[in-house]
Design a protein around this motif. Structure first.
Motif, PDB file in Angstrom:
ATOM      1  N   ASN A   1       1.998 -60.739  -5.264  1.00  0.00           N
ATOM      2  CA  ASN A   1       1.990 -61.652  -4.143  1.00  0.00           C
ATOM      3  C   ASN A   1       1.144 -61.104  -3.001  1.00  0.00           C
ATOM      4  O   ASN A   1       1.142 -59.909  -2.737  1.00  0.00           O
ATOM      5  N   ALA A   2       0.464 -62.007  -2.321  1.00  0.00           N
ATOM      6  CA  ALA A   2      -0.350 -61.628  -1.176  1.00  0.00           C
ATOM      7  C   ALA A   2       0.545 -61.313   0.008  1.00  0.00           C
ATOM      8  O   ALA A   2       1.592 -61.928   0.190  1.00  0.00           O
ATOM      9  N   GLU A   3       0.125 -60.358   0.798  1.00  0.00           N
ATOM     10  CA  GLU A   3       0.887 -59.993   1.977  1.00  0.00           C
ATOM     11  C   GLU A   3       0.706 -61.056   3.059  1.00  0.00           C
ATOM     12  O   GLU A   3      -0.393 -61.549   3.292  1.00  0.00           O
ATOM     13  N   ILE A   4       1.784 -61.423   3.705  1.00  0.00           N
ATOM     14  CA  ILE A   4       1.761 -62.322   4.855  1.00  0.00           C
ATOM     15  C   ILE A   4       1.944 -61.423   6.068  1.00  0.00           C
ATOM     16  O   ILE A   4       2.900 -60.650   6.138  1.00  0.00           O
ATOM     17  N   THR A  19       4.215 -56.264  15.259  1.00  0.00           N
ATOM     18  CA  THR A  19       3.712 -56.739  13.968  1.00  0.00           C
ATOM     19  C   THR A  19       4.889 -57.119  13.070  1.00  0.00           C
ATOM     20  O   THR A  19       5.996 -56.612  13.227  1.00  0.00           O
ATOM     21  N   ALA A  20       4.605 -58.009  12.140  1.00  0.00           N
ATOM     22  CA  ALA A  20       5.590 -58.370  11.114  1.00  0.00           C
ATOM     23  C   ALA A  20       4.815 -58.648   9.828  1.00  0.00           C
ATOM     24  O   ALA A  20       3.715 -59.200   9.862  1.00  0.00           O
ATOM     25  N   SER A  21       5.399 -58.275   8.717  1.00  0.00           N
ATOM     26  CA  SER A  21       4.736 -58.407   7.431  1.00  0.00           C
ATOM     27  C   SER A  21       5.750 -58.722   6.348  1.00  0.00           C
ATOM     28  O   SER A  21       6.915 -58.329   6.440  1.00  0.00           O
ATOM     29  N   SER A  22       5.295 -59.392   5.320  1.00  0.00           N
ATOM     30  CA  SER A  22       6.163 -59.670   4.180  1.00  0.00           C
ATOM     31  C   SER A  22       6.504 -58.387   3.424  1.00  0.00           C
ATOM     32  O   SER A  22       7.388 -58.384   2.577  1.00  0.00           O
ATOM     33  N   ARG A  23       5.827 -57.299   3.754  1.00  0.00           N
ATOM     34  CA  ARG A  23       6.117 -56.014   3.110  1.00  0.00           C
ATOM     35  C   ARG A  23       7.044 -55.131   3.940  1.00  0.00           C
ATOM     36  O   ARG A  23       7.364 -54.014   3.532  1.00  0.00           O
ATOM     37  N   ASP A  24       7.486 -55.638   5.097  1.00  0.00           N
ATOM     38  CA  ASP A  24       8.473 -54.905   5.891  1.00  0.00           C
ATOM     39  C   ASP A  24       9.744 -54.741   5.057  1.00  0.00           C
ATOM     40  O   ASP A  24      10.068 -55.588   4.239  1.00  0.00           O
ATOM     41  N   GLU A  36       7.463 -70.368   2.442  1.00  0.00           N
ATOM     42  CA  GLU A  36       8.827 -69.965   2.804  1.00  0.00           C
ATOM     43  C   GLU A  36       8.850 -68.533   3.316  1.00  0.00           C
ATOM     44  O   GLU A  36       9.539 -68.217   4.292  1.00  0.00           O
ATOM     45  N   VAL A  37       8.090 -67.649   2.671  1.00  0.00           N
ATOM     46  CA  VAL A  37       8.017 -66.254   3.113  1.00  0.00           C
ATOM     47  C   VAL A  37       7.315 -66.184   4.471  1.00  0.00           C
ATOM     48  O   VAL A  37       7.706 -65.410   5.347  1.00  0.00           O
ATOM     49  N   SER A  38       6.301 -67.019   4.677  1.00  0.00           N
ATOM     50  CA  SER A  38       5.597 -67.052   5.963  1.00  0.00           C
ATOM     51  C   SER A  38       6.541 -67.412   7.095  1.00  0.00           C
ATOM     52  O   SER A  38       6.460 -66.849   8.189  1.00  0.00           O
ATOM     53  N   LYS A  39       7.437 -68.337   6.844  1.00  0.00           N
ATOM     54  CA  LYS A  39       8.413 -68.735   7.861  1.00  0.00           C
ATOM     55  C   LYS A  39       9.318 -67.557   8.216  1.00  0.00           C
ATOM     56  O   LYS A  39       9.625 -67.327   9.383  1.00  0.00           O
ATOM     57  N   LEU A  40       9.728 -66.785   7.204  1.00  0.00           N
ATOM     58  CA  LEU A  40      10.558 -65.603   7.449  1.00  0.00           C
ATOM     59  C   LEU A  40       9.798 -64.558   8.264  1.00  0.00           C
ATOM     60  O   LEU A  40      10.368 -63.904   9.138  1.00  0.00           O
ATOM     61  N   VAL A  41       8.507 -64.400   7.985  1.00  0.00           N
ATOM     62  CA  VAL A  41       7.684 -63.452   8.747  1.00  0.00           C
ATOM     63  C   VAL A  41       7.595 -63.914  10.206  1.00  0.00           C
ATOM     64  O   VAL A  41       7.695 -63.103  11.128  1.00  0.00           O
ATOM     65  N   HIS A  67      -1.963 -75.641   8.608  1.00  0.00           N
ATOM     66  CA  HIS A  67      -1.127 -76.204   7.541  1.00  0.00           C
ATOM     67  C   HIS A  67      -0.701 -75.065   6.631  1.00  0.00           C
ATOM     68  O   HIS A  67      -1.115 -73.932   6.823  1.00  0.00           O
ATOM     69  N   GLY A  68       0.158 -75.361   5.691  1.00  0.00           N
ATOM     70  CA  GLY A  68       0.587 -74.351   4.728  1.00  0.00           C
ATOM     71  C   GLY A  68       1.230 -73.147   5.368  1.00  0.00           C
ATOM     72  O   GLY A  68       2.135 -73.254   6.190  1.00  0.00           O
ATOM     73  N   ARG A  69       0.728 -71.967   5.003  1.00  0.00           N
ATOM     74  CA  ARG A  69       1.322 -70.723   5.480  1.00  0.00           C
ATOM     75  C   ARG A  69       1.198 -70.534   6.986  1.00  0.00           C
ATOM     76  O   ARG A  69       2.100 -70.016   7.626  1.00  0.00           O
ATOM     77  N   VAL A  70       0.069 -70.948   7.549  1.00  0.00           N
ATOM     78  CA  VAL A  70      -0.131 -70.801   8.998  1.00  0.00           C
ATOM     79  C   VAL A  70       0.897 -71.639   9.752  1.00  0.00           C
ATOM     80  O   VAL A  70       1.546 -71.169  10.691  1.00  0.00           O
ATOM     81  N   LYS A  71       1.083 -72.874   9.326  1.00  0.00           N
ATOM     82  CA  LYS A  71       2.054 -73.759   9.959  1.00  0.00           C
ATOM     83  C   LYS A  71       3.473 -73.219   9.789  1.00  0.00           C
ATOM     84  O   LYS A  71       4.267 -73.218  10.730  1.00  0.00           O
ATOM     85  N   SER A  72       3.799 -72.735   8.597  1.00  0.00           N
ATOM     86  CA  SER A  72       5.135 -72.189   8.335  1.00  0.00           C
ATOM     87  C   SER A  72       5.418 -70.966   9.198  1.00  0.00           C
ATOM     88  O   SER A  72       6.521 -70.803   9.718  1.00  0.00           O
ATOM     89  N   LEU A  73       4.425 -70.100   9.364  1.00  0.00           N
ATOM     90  CA  LEU A  73       4.600 -68.916  10.194  1.00  0.00           C
ATOM     91  C   LEU A  73       4.875 -69.338  11.640  1.00  0.00           C
ATOM     92  O   LEU A  73       5.792 -68.825  12.285  1.00  0.00           O
ATOM     93  N   ALA A  74       4.117 -70.312  12.142  1.00  0.00           N
ATOM     94  CA  ALA A  74       4.317 -70.795  13.514  1.00  0.00           C
ATOM     95  C   ALA A  74       5.696 -71.420  13.671  1.00  0.00           C
ATOM     96  O   ALA A  74       6.384 -71.180  14.672  1.00  0.00           O
ATOM     97  N   GLU A  75       6.114 -72.219  12.702  1.00  0.00           N
ATOM     98  CA  GLU A  75       7.441 -72.844  12.766  1.00  0.00           C
ATOM     99  C   GLU A  75       8.537 -71.792  12.782  1.00  0.00           C
ATOM    100  O   GLU A  75       9.507 -71.905  13.524  1.00  0.00           O
TER     101      GLU A  75
END
Length: 84
Positions: A1-4, A19-24, A36-41, A67-75
């Motif tokens: 999986n790609a890191e967010i 900073t926050a990362s999906s690898r934290d 979904e992972v982007s939203k958690l980040v 849209h997509g991951r960028v939008k989910s991260l912002a939300e």
């Protein structure tokens, strides 16, 4: 999986504040699709920012479409309490 990955930078000094990362450690075992992972980040970034007294930020999507991951991260960041 790609890191967010997301960060909050002080533009005046050019220093990274949070900073926050999906690898934290707290997110490494997160399940779900990339959005979904982007939203958690985003939520994690908000929690870390609030712990440092930051409540309002400027969201720079770095040229990516909103849209997509960028939008989910912002939300996720908004749900975590950050204001844009």
């Amino acid at each position: 999986n790609a890191e967010i990955y997301a960060q909050i930078i002080d533009d005046l000094t050019g220093t990274t504040i949070v900073t926050a990362s999906s690898r934290d450690k707290d997110l490494a075992d997160a399940k779900g699709n990339k959005s979904e992972v982007s939203k958690l980040v985003g939520k994690s970034l908000a929690d870390k920012a609030k712990a440092k007294g930051i409540e309002t930020i400027v969201f720079d999507r770095g040229g990516y479409l909103y849209h997509g991951r960028v939008k989910s991260l912002a939300e996720g960041a908004r749900e975590g309490g950050l204001k844009f």
